[in-house]
Write a protein that holds these residues in place. Sequence first.
Motif, mmCIF file in Angstrom:
data_model
loop_
_atom_site.group_PDB
_atom_site.id
_atom_site.type_symbol
_atom_site.label_atom_id
_atom_site.label_comp_id
_atom_site.label_asym_id
_atom_site.label_seq_id
_atom_site.Cartn_x
_atom_site.Cartn_y
_atom_site.Cartn_z
ATOM 1 N N ALA A 98 0.841 -1.145 -0.079
ATOM 2 C CA ALA A 98 0.036 -0.003 -0.020
ATOM 3 C C ALA A 98 0.693 1.283 0.105
ATOM 4 O O ALA A 98 0.558 2.247 -0.851
ATOM 5 C CB ALA A 98 -1.016 0.145 1.473
ATOM 6 N N ALA A 99 2.032 1.205 0.668
ATOM 7 C CA ALA A 99 2.985 2.341 0.768
ATOM 8 C C ALA A 99 3.429 2.541 -0.542
ATOM 9 O O ALA A 99 3.730 3.706 -0.915
ATOM 10 C CB ALA A 99 3.826 2.345 2.103
ATOM 11 N N ILE A 100 3.835 1.808 -1.310
ATOM 12 C CA ILE A 100 4.758 1.845 -2.440
ATOM 13 C C ILE A 100 3.613 2.374 -3.375
ATOM 14 O O ILE A 100 3.760 3.151 -4.464
ATOM 15 C CB ILE A 100 5.121 0.421 -3.041
ATOM 16 N N GLN A 101 2.204 1.922 -3.475
ATOM 17 C CA GLN A 101 1.386 2.454 -4.339
ATOM 18 C C GLN A 101 1.385 3.938 -3.959
ATOM 19 O O GLN A 101 1.028 4.797 -4.939
ATOM 20 C CB GLN A 101 -0.085 1.830 -4.126
ATOM 21 N N LYS A 102 1.008 4.340 -2.659
ATOM 22 C CA LYS A 102 0.928 5.903 -2.390
ATOM 23 C C LYS A 102 2.325 6.539 -2.820
ATOM 24 O O LYS A 102 2.218 7.782 -3.346
ATOM 25 C CB LYS A 102 0.925 6.051 -0.834
ATOM 26 N N HIS A 103 3.325 6.074 -2.632
ATOM 27 C CA HIS A 103 4.593 6.763 -3.243
ATOM 28 C C HIS A 103 4.671 6.961 -4.677
ATOM 29 O O HIS A 103 4.855 8.104 -5.188
ATOM 30 C CB HIS A 103 5.899 5.976 -2.661
ATOM 31 N N SER A 104 3.922 6.079 -5.566
ATOM 32 C CA SER A 104 4.040 5.995 -6.751
ATOM 33 C C SER A 104 3.099 7.140 -7.471
ATOM 34 O O SER A 104 3.038 7.600 -8.482
ATOM 35 C CB SER A 104 3.711 4.590 -7.323
ATOM 36 N N GLN A 105 2.212 7.390 -6.372
ATOM 37 C CA GLN A 105 0.990 8.348 -6.566
ATOM 38 C C GLN A 105 1.460 9.745 -6.358
ATOM 39 O O GLN A 105 0.849 10.714 -6.465
ATOM 40 C CB GLN A 105 -0.213 8.038 -5.893
ATOM 41 N N GLY A 106 2.816 9.979 -5.986
ATOM 42 C CA GLY A 106 3.365 11.153 -5.675
ATOM 43 C C GLY A 106 3.514 11.550 -4.210
ATOM 44 O O GLY A 106 3.936 12.665 -3.771
ATOM 45 N N ILE A 107 3.236 10.618 -3.465
ATOM 46 C CA ILE A 107 3.141 10.966 -1.907
ATOM 47 C C ILE A 107 4.468 10.609 -1.497
ATOM 48 O O ILE A 107 4.887 9.697 -1.424
ATOM 49 C CB ILE A 107 2.081 10.223 -1.080
ATOM 50 N N LYS A 108 5.105 11.548 -0.939
ATOM 51 C CA LYS A 108 6.417 11.361 -0.425
ATOM 52 C C LYS A 108 6.567 11.015 0.895
ATOM 53 O O LYS A 108 6.882 11.581 1.806
ATOM 54 C CB LYS A 108 7.139 12.660 -0.541
#
Length: 338
Positions: A98-108
């Motif tokens: 889930a965290a990798i998905q968020k990161h890929s969406q631009g969430i640093k």
Amino acid sequence: MYISEMVKFISACRCLSFVIFILCVSVTVNAQENLKRVTFIPHWSPQSQFAGYFVAFEKGFYKKHGIALNILQGGPNRPSLDLLSRGEVNFATAWLSAAIQKHSQGIKLVNVGQIIQRSALMLIAKKARGIFRPEDINGKKIGLWRTDFQLQPLAFLKKYNLKAIIVPQSYSVNLFLRDGVDVASAMWYNEYHTIINAGLNPEELTTFFFYEHELNFPEDGIYTLDSTLKEDPELVHAFVKASLEGWFYSFGHPDEALDIVLKYMSTANVPVNRVHQKWMLERMRDLILPDDGSLLPTGILTESDFIRVCKVLKENGIIKKAPAFDDFFVDFTGHAKK
């Protein structure tokens, strides 16, 4: 004369006691003022899965490391990473995928402590349904949870070239118990125990742990925003260190830890079952401190696990580009050893 000197002495003592009291109060107030205010949310409702954080709070470990912590109640209606991305909390737990998905969406966001390094997600089948090996799942009904929980099962089916009938699964295992599906999704520390308690013996079940099929997806990790890490790395060090101390204390004092967990569950109006929570805490110890000969320190995310999860996310079209490992994970184990 003697009485007069005694009166002066008593008066002096009272004055000295008052001064000491004022100094103590002042020191306490200053200590409280020096604590850094931090908010944290776990990614699910209170249960032993998060014992380390509750115990660290109740035992004063966060305060010891300079943190005045506020713990928000997590759950399905309060996605932890959404609150983190909006800056409503300073720290959150989440699954790696889930965290990798968020990161890929631009969430640093940054993983600052990978707590569970071995996946607890599994598939369970009844041997009475003729399922003993992966290939026996062909043509069977398989219950799957929502998206994040489907990655490993779908990768498992793909790995063994299996064609199964996918059936949406709720958080109950009743469909499996009533033979509505042949195979069910489960967490080792939760639904598996529920199925055993429902009357099925372990020897009547076939279990497929994904980590045994080269599909290990590390689960619970501690996350913060990159901006928080840059602004106050010592705060991040302190939070990770206190949290790990909470976990180690929980494993060393399981009865006390269970008392604390049950208190949080009762406050949140979550059904309480001490036997089940004891099982969960014991499995958390197996997952966080696996006795498999690996010397990987608690808190480490390996690059190989990270790459494996990114690969499956890309193959399923969930992310387009994997973040750089060095941008995603920061190693704080040097600050958090037992």
